[in-house]
Motif scaffolding. Structure first.
Motif, PDB file in Angstrom:
ATOM      1  N   VAL A 100       1.453  -2.681   6.433  1.00 32.85           N
ATOM      2  CA  VAL A 100       1.081  -2.209   5.104  1.00 32.85           C
ATOM      3  C   VAL A 100       1.538  -3.178   4.241  1.00 32.85           C
ATOM      4  O   VAL A 100       2.846  -3.695   4.224  1.00 32.85           O
ATOM      5  CB  VAL A 100       1.840  -0.891   4.722  1.00 32.85           C
ATOM      6  N   THR A 126      -1.500   3.575  -0.184  1.00 37.72           N
ATOM      7  CA  THR A 126      -1.225   2.100   0.553  1.00 37.72           C
ATOM      8  C   THR A 126      -2.427   1.525   0.913  1.00 37.72           C
ATOM      9  O   THR A 126      -3.385   2.183   1.266  1.00 37.72           O
ATOM     10  CB  THR A 126      -0.544   2.683   1.806  1.00 37.72           C
ATOM     11  N   VAL A 162       5.335   3.692   7.014  1.00 37.76           N
ATOM     12  CA  VAL A 162       5.806   3.456   5.735  1.00 37.76           C
ATOM     13  C   VAL A 162       6.988   4.554   5.651  1.00 37.76           C
ATOM     14  O   VAL A 162       6.711   5.896   5.789  1.00 37.76           O
ATOM     15  CB  VAL A 162       5.017   3.897   4.706  1.00 37.76           C
ATOM     16  N   SER A 216      -3.452  -1.699   3.825  1.00 44.31           N
ATOM     17  CA  SER A 216      -2.820  -2.265   5.327  1.00 44.31           C
ATOM     18  C   SER A 216      -3.866  -3.352   5.651  1.00 44.31           C
ATOM     19  O   SER A 216      -4.863  -3.550   5.143  1.00 44.31           O
ATOM     20  CB  SER A 216      -2.868  -1.160   6.058  1.00 44.31           C
ATOM     21  N   ALA A 254       6.928  -1.014   1.957  1.00 45.81           N
ATOM     22  CA  ALA A 254       6.036  -1.498   2.967  1.00 45.81           C
ATOM     23  C   ALA A 254       6.740  -2.735   3.622  1.00 45.81           C
ATOM     24  O   ALA A 254       7.195  -3.509   2.952  1.00 45.81           O
ATOM     25  CB  ALA A 254       4.821  -2.037   1.970  1.00 45.81           C
ATOM     26  N   ILE A 310       1.130   8.793  -2.709  1.00 43.57           N
ATOM     27  CA  ILE A 310       1.348   7.276  -2.547  1.00 43.57           C
ATOM     28  C   ILE A 310       0.184   6.669  -2.052  1.00 43.57           C
ATOM     29  O   ILE A 310      -0.686   7.388  -1.138  1.00 43.57           O
ATOM     30  CB  ILE A 310       2.345   7.314  -1.446  1.00 43.57           C
ATOM     31  N   LEU A 322       1.759  -1.017  -1.689  1.00 41.50           N
ATOM     32  CA  LEU A 322       1.751   0.470  -1.933  1.00 41.50           C
ATOM     33  C   LEU A 322       2.145   0.593  -3.458  1.00 41.50           C
ATOM     34  O   LEU A 322       2.814  -0.205  -4.121  1.00 41.50           O
ATOM     35  CB  LEU A 322       2.515   1.145  -1.098  1.00 41.50           C
TER      36      LEU A 322
END
Length: 490
Positions: A351, A365, A322, A367, A316, A363, A354
């Motif tokens: 981001v 994430t 990403v 943001s 990140a 994954i 994560l």
């Protein structure tokens, strides 16, 4: 008219030419005292008669006040020098001092005090979060990072006081824990920690004047909790390997580690160090060998993570995308290469955090755009198949002004059901599948939360069934243990 010898009358003499004779005062012309003047004289006489006793009374009162003040000062001094046990037994003595041997009518006074203390305890109990199971104390400065061993029996922390502490966690609800302390080299300020080989060694990142260093300590397991509760007197662990200035003068934001079980990986631990600049380095946990370096080329990093099977690295950084790299292992289990294989595109802003799911296929994430995304990375990227966004969830945490908060740390439970996230001093648990808020602990720490870590296995918790435990650390010099909230099957 008269004779020349006749005297001239005084009234006819010029004024400046004569002296004024004294005018005789006749008895009948003297002023008489009025009745009112007599009353004034009587009042004066009465006032004169009262002034002496009044002044005496005032003087006596002043003397009494002086003696009383001295008496109270002496009593306060006596109370101030009471031993702690006596002060605890009679905390109200400064307000009411009872001479020794006096009839204990005031016994109810002490009971009132204990009643107030009980009320305060109940009030504190109301503020105690029901998932907060324990607090690990002993740090003398901010706790900067923490990590559980692979067997979940040890929790290692690093503190701004330059000490690594390893807590033996046999029971999350225990009243005492055995601790192993390791003093870092002088001038080293630890910023991150990760277990290297199972539960036997740790890698510590520390910032010094000339840059960041890595230190690997072996045989760091704290002794079992059984026996006496004092810290075991063991020989301090030694540094097995170290590296200086691993990222130039830049600090290490975080460390992450995983066992290389994908493909031809031999199960050895791979450690990554994420710089606050743009580079990320890969290390062999046991030997300390540098295996590779990747660069995000995104101005600055926020954090990085490695998948549980040791295959992927994700970062990140400053931008919304990403980047994901793959570690390719040779037939002899050595690292052949590290190359970028995909890029997660969809966020509209940077981001901030994560994590990988336990199966290494997804994954998650978070943001600055106020959303959480779940990505499927189990794709045929060699055939140019792009990773897919499975879910887009709104960040459910807002500040007092209604603005969406930023998630700074993120971690998913080993069963993949609970996503733990932090923002400032707030700790929140979300359903990993739906994003629904399971629970929230506002002011989980008295200051910013600096890190979280899930125990990889369930841990005994008193008489209850073993459960997954989340550990958090913060600027308040504390480490807290939290129970995982229940997730409804629906």
């Amino acid at each position: 008219p008269g004779s020349a010898d006749a005297p001239t009358p005084r009234s006819l003499l010029p004024e400046h030419g004569r002296k004024a004779d004294p005018v005789p005062v006749l008895p009948h012309t003297q002023p008489h005292p009025s009745p009112l003047s007599g009353e004034k004289m009587a009042a004066v006489q009465v006032a004169s008669g009262l002034s002496v006793p009044l002044l005496s009374a005032l003087l006596g009162g002043a003397v009494a006040l002086v003696f009383l003040a001295g008496y109270l000062r002496r009593k306060r001094a006596d109370i101030a020098h009471l031993p702690p046990s006596a002060a605890a037994a009679a905390p109200d003595l400064p307000k009411q001092v009872r001479p020794a041997g006096q009839n204990k009518k005031g016994g109810g006074h002490a009971r009132v005090h204990h009643h107030h203390a009980s009320a305060a305890d109940k009030e504190a109990g109301k503020k105690h979060h029901h998932l907060d199971v324990n607090t690990l104390r002993g740090h003398t400065d901010c706790v900067t990072a923490l990590d559980f061993s692979s067997d979940a029996c040890n929790l290692a922390t690093v503190c701004a006081d330059g000490v690594v502490r390893v807590f033996r966690i046999d029971d999350a609800s225990s009243k005492s824990f055995k601790i192993l302390k390791i003093n870092l080299p002088a001038g080293a300020h630890p910023t991150a920690i990760a277990y290297s080989e199972g539960s036997s060694s740790v890698v510590v990142a520390a910032q010094a004047l000339l840059g960041s260093s890595l230190y690997m300590y072996a045989d760091v397991g704290a002794p079992p909790t059984g026996g006496n509760k004092q810290q075991g007197k063991l020989s301090p662990p030694e540094i097995k390997w170290d590296h200086k200035k691993i990222h130039g003068k830049e600090s290490v934001l975080n460390l992450a580690a995983a066992r290389a079980t994908h493909g031809t990986g031999d199960g050895s631990t791979i450690v990554i160090s994420c710089s606050e600049a743009t580079d990320i380095k890969i290390w062999h946990g046991k030997s300390g060998k540098e295996l590779g370096t990747v660069d995000t080329n995104q101005l600055k990093n926020n954090m990085a993570d490695i998948s549980p099977n040791g295959r992927f690295i994700a970062a990140a950084a400053f931008t919304a995308d990403v980047k994901v790299w793959e570690i390719v292992y040779s037939k002899d289990s050595s690292v052949k290469e590290v190359h970028r294989v995909m890029q997660l595109k969809g966020h509209k802003s940077a981001v901030t955090s994560l994590c990988f799911t336990p199966d290494s296929e997804k994954i998650i994430t978070a943001s600055k755009d106020g959303t959480i995304r779940v990505w499927n990375i189990n794709v045929r990227y060699h055939l140019d198949e792009d990773p897919k966004t499975l879910r887009v969830l709104p960040v459910p945490l807002h500040d007092s002004k209604g603005s969406t908060c930023l998630y700074e740390h993120m971690g998913i439970s080993p069963d993949g059901k609970v996503l733990a996230v932090t923002s400032g001093s707030t700790l929140q648990w979300l359903c990993a599948e739906t994003g629904v808020v399971l629970d929230t602990a506002e002011k989980a720490h008295e200051g910013a939360i600096s890190g979280i870590a899930w125990a990889p296995r369930t841990i005994p918790n008193g008489s209850g069934a073993p459960t997954f435990i989340l550990a958090s650390c913060g600027d308040d010099k504390k480490v807290k243990l939290w129970l995982a909230p229940e997730v409804s099957s629906t």
